[in-house]
Design an enzyme around this catalytic site. Structure first.
Site, PDB file in Angstrom:
ATOM      1  N   GLU A 174      -0.971  -4.534  -8.579  1.00  0.00           N
ATOM      2  CA  GLU A 174      -1.092  -5.626  -9.552  1.00  0.00           C
ATOM      3  C   GLU A 174      -1.292  -6.967  -8.864  1.00  0.00           C
ATOM      4  O   GLU A 174      -1.596  -7.952  -9.506  1.00  0.00           O
ATOM      5  CB  GLU A 174       0.167  -5.701 -10.429  1.00  0.00           C
ATOM      6  CG  GLU A 174       0.193  -4.643 -11.497  1.00  0.00           C
ATOM      7  CD  GLU A 174       1.353  -4.812 -12.466  1.00  0.00           C
ATOM      8  OE1 GLU A 174       2.201  -5.701 -12.241  1.00  0.00           O
ATOM      9  OE2 GLU A 174       1.409  -4.041 -13.429  1.00  0.00           O
ATOM     10  N   HIS A 180       0.836  -1.215   0.000  1.00  0.00           N
ATOM     11  CA  HIS A 180       0.000   0.000   0.000  1.00  0.00           C
ATOM     12  C   HIS A 180       0.866   1.259   0.000  1.00  0.00           C
ATOM     13  O   HIS A 180       0.556   2.237  -0.671  1.00  0.00           O
ATOM     14  CB  HIS A 180      -0.886   0.071   1.257  1.00  0.00           C
ATOM     15  CG  HIS A 180      -1.861  -1.048   1.390  1.00  0.00           C
ATOM     16  ND1 HIS A 180      -1.741  -2.016   2.359  1.00  0.00           N
ATOM     17  CD2 HIS A 180      -2.972  -1.354   0.692  1.00  0.00           C
ATOM     18  CE1 HIS A 180      -2.747  -2.870   2.261  1.00  0.00           C
ATOM     19  NE2 HIS A 180      -3.511  -2.496   1.256  1.00  0.00           N
ATOM     20  N   VAL A 192       4.558  -5.842  -4.438  1.00  0.00           N
ATOM     21  CA  VAL A 192       5.709  -5.740  -3.535  1.00  0.00           C
ATOM     22  C   VAL A 192       5.810  -7.072  -2.781  1.00  0.00           C
ATOM     23  O   VAL A 192       4.801  -7.610  -2.319  1.00  0.00           O
ATOM     24  CB  VAL A 192       5.531  -4.563  -2.544  1.00  0.00           C
ATOM     25  CG1 VAL A 192       6.686  -4.492  -1.567  1.00  0.00           C
ATOM     26  CG2 VAL A 192       5.389  -3.258  -3.308  1.00  0.00           C
ATOM     27  N   GLN A 216      -8.901  -7.879 -10.128  1.00  0.00           N
ATOM     28  CA  GLN A 216      -9.554  -6.633  -9.683  1.00  0.00           C
ATOM     29  C   GLN A 216      -9.114  -5.459 -10.564  1.00  0.00           C
ATOM     30  O   GLN A 216      -9.945  -4.669 -11.039  1.00  0.00           O
ATOM     31  CB  GLN A 216      -9.184  -6.380  -8.223  1.00  0.00           C
ATOM     32  CG  GLN A 216      -9.508  -4.981  -7.714  1.00  0.00           C
ATOM     33  CD  GLN A 216      -9.263  -4.826  -6.232  1.00  0.00           C
ATOM     34  OE1 GLN A 216     -10.039  -5.335  -5.436  1.00  0.00           O
ATOM     35  NE2 GLN A 216      -8.219  -4.123  -5.836  1.00  0.00           N
TER      36      GLN A 216
HETATM   37  O1  PAF Z   1      -7.893  -3.985  -3.003  1.00  0.00           O
HETATM   38  C1  PAF Z   1      -8.542  -3.600  -2.001  1.00  0.00           C
HETATM   39  O2  PAF Z   1      -8.015  -3.387  -0.908  1.00  0.00           O
HETATM   40  C2  PAF Z   1     -10.044  -3.398  -2.130  1.00  0.00           C
HETATM   41  O3  PAF Z   1     -10.613  -4.374  -2.941  1.00  0.00           O
HETATM   42  C3  PAF Z   1     -10.431  -1.983  -2.608  1.00  0.00           C
HETATM   43  C4  PAF Z   1      -9.935  -1.720  -4.019  1.00  0.00           C
HETATM   44  C5  PAF Z   1      -9.866  -0.950  -1.652  1.00  0.00           C
HETATM   45  C6  PAF Z   1     -11.955  -1.836  -2.618  1.00  0.00           C
HETATM   46  O4  PAF Z   1     -12.507  -2.036  -1.351  1.00  0.00           O
END
Ligand code: PAF
Length: 286
Positions: A147, A34, A175, A152
């Site tokens: 990725e 993140h 990562v 998603q």
């Molecule tokens: O990847 C995530 O953490 C979640 O699916 C997201 C994109 C924040 C949506 O809740």
């Protein structure tokens, strides 16, 4: 860094940002993956907003919504250190109100019946719903996604194109720990013994990638099913106590399957290590 709880506060922040605004949607329990997304946004955009919201609509009835790690205080510190300008921290009530919504998004079965969609049939509809809500609230110029969640990312890119959201999607490479294990908020569920064997999933992915590349260099046709079966056998042996949800080779662009290795092939896998479901993917090309 400002912490925002209300939609009106995010809208004000958007108005005050005269140049590019980057959005990093997260569910918290932030790790290096993140933080890389946040740093990318800080580098590319003049202001960055991180959202932290454990979205209930993307969890199935028997999944880990209640148990999903919530570490807000630490997350806020990490966001600030990574250079975020704002963190949006809404409640369920702020996002979804109290009434059942009349309009929701439906991702085509073609995408939701494969890979993670197979065992998580409502997951991507929930992701599409929350991501589009966050786009509408923050109105970012750019949004950043890892990725690691490749299916998603693919669905979000297509949704943005289909619904003409006026923003750019940036996908950021996975990562990994030094061991090769992909960083994930769910890694914290792993016991020490599980942590010791979980990196073997990535090792197997690399063995299969090398094998595919060397067969291809010899001009041999490479049936993906043979490689997949070989990989599953290796994972069962090298990751004791694991259960393979899927190990598949598909196209990077549209996630379609072809019988033989294609020019843009990518490995996709989900494996339960104990009760923890880990996902990963790796580009192999041809
Ligand atoms: O990847 C995530 O953490 C979640 O699916 C997201 C994109 C924040 C949506 O809740």
């Amino acid at each position: 860094m400002k912490v925002l709880h209300e939609i009106s506060e995010v809208r004000d922040a958007r108005k005050q940002c005269k140049s590019t605004l980057g959005l990093v949607p997260t569910m918290g329990a932030l790790h290096e993956g993140h933080l890389t997304l946040i740093r990318k946004s800080v580098e590319k955009c003049s202001q960055t907003i991180v959202s932290i919201f454990v979205n209930p609509t993307q969890f199935g009835p028997n999944e880990d919504y209640e148990k999903y790690p919530r570490t807000v205080e630490e997350d806020l510190k990490k966001c600030e250190a990574a250079g975020a300008d704002y963190v949006f921290l809404p409640t369920n009530q702020v996002i979804y109100g109290t009434e059942k919504p009349l309009v929701t998004l439906n991702v085509d079965k073609e995408m939701t019946s494969i890979l993670c969609g197979k065992s998580r049939p409502i997951h991507f509809n929930g992701v599409a719903q929350i991501v589009s809500i966050l786009f509408n609230i923050a109105q970012p110029d750019v949004a950043f996604f890892g990725e690691k969640d490749y299916q998603q990312l693919t669905i979000i890119r297509k949704m943005v194109a289909d619904l003409h959201f006026p923003l750019e999607i940036v996908g950021v490479p996975t990562v990994r720990e030094e061991s090769g294990l992909a960083r994930s908020s769910r890694n914290r569920y792993l016991s020490e013994a599980e942590l010791a064997v979980a990196p073997n999933i990535y090792k197997v992915m690399n063995i299969i990638k090398e094998k595919a590349n060397s067969l291809h260099a010899k001009n041999e046709t490479v049936p993906v099913e043979t490689l997949e079966n070989e990989a599953k056998k290796m994972i069962s042996e090298l990751v004791p106590g694991s259960k393979i949800d899927y190990f598949e080779i598909r196209s990077t662009n549209d996630l379609k399957r072809s019988e033989n290795l294609a020019a843009d092939s990518r490995i996709f896998t989900a494996v339960y290590v104990g009760t923890t479901r880990l996902i990963d993917n790796l580009y192999i090309g041809k």
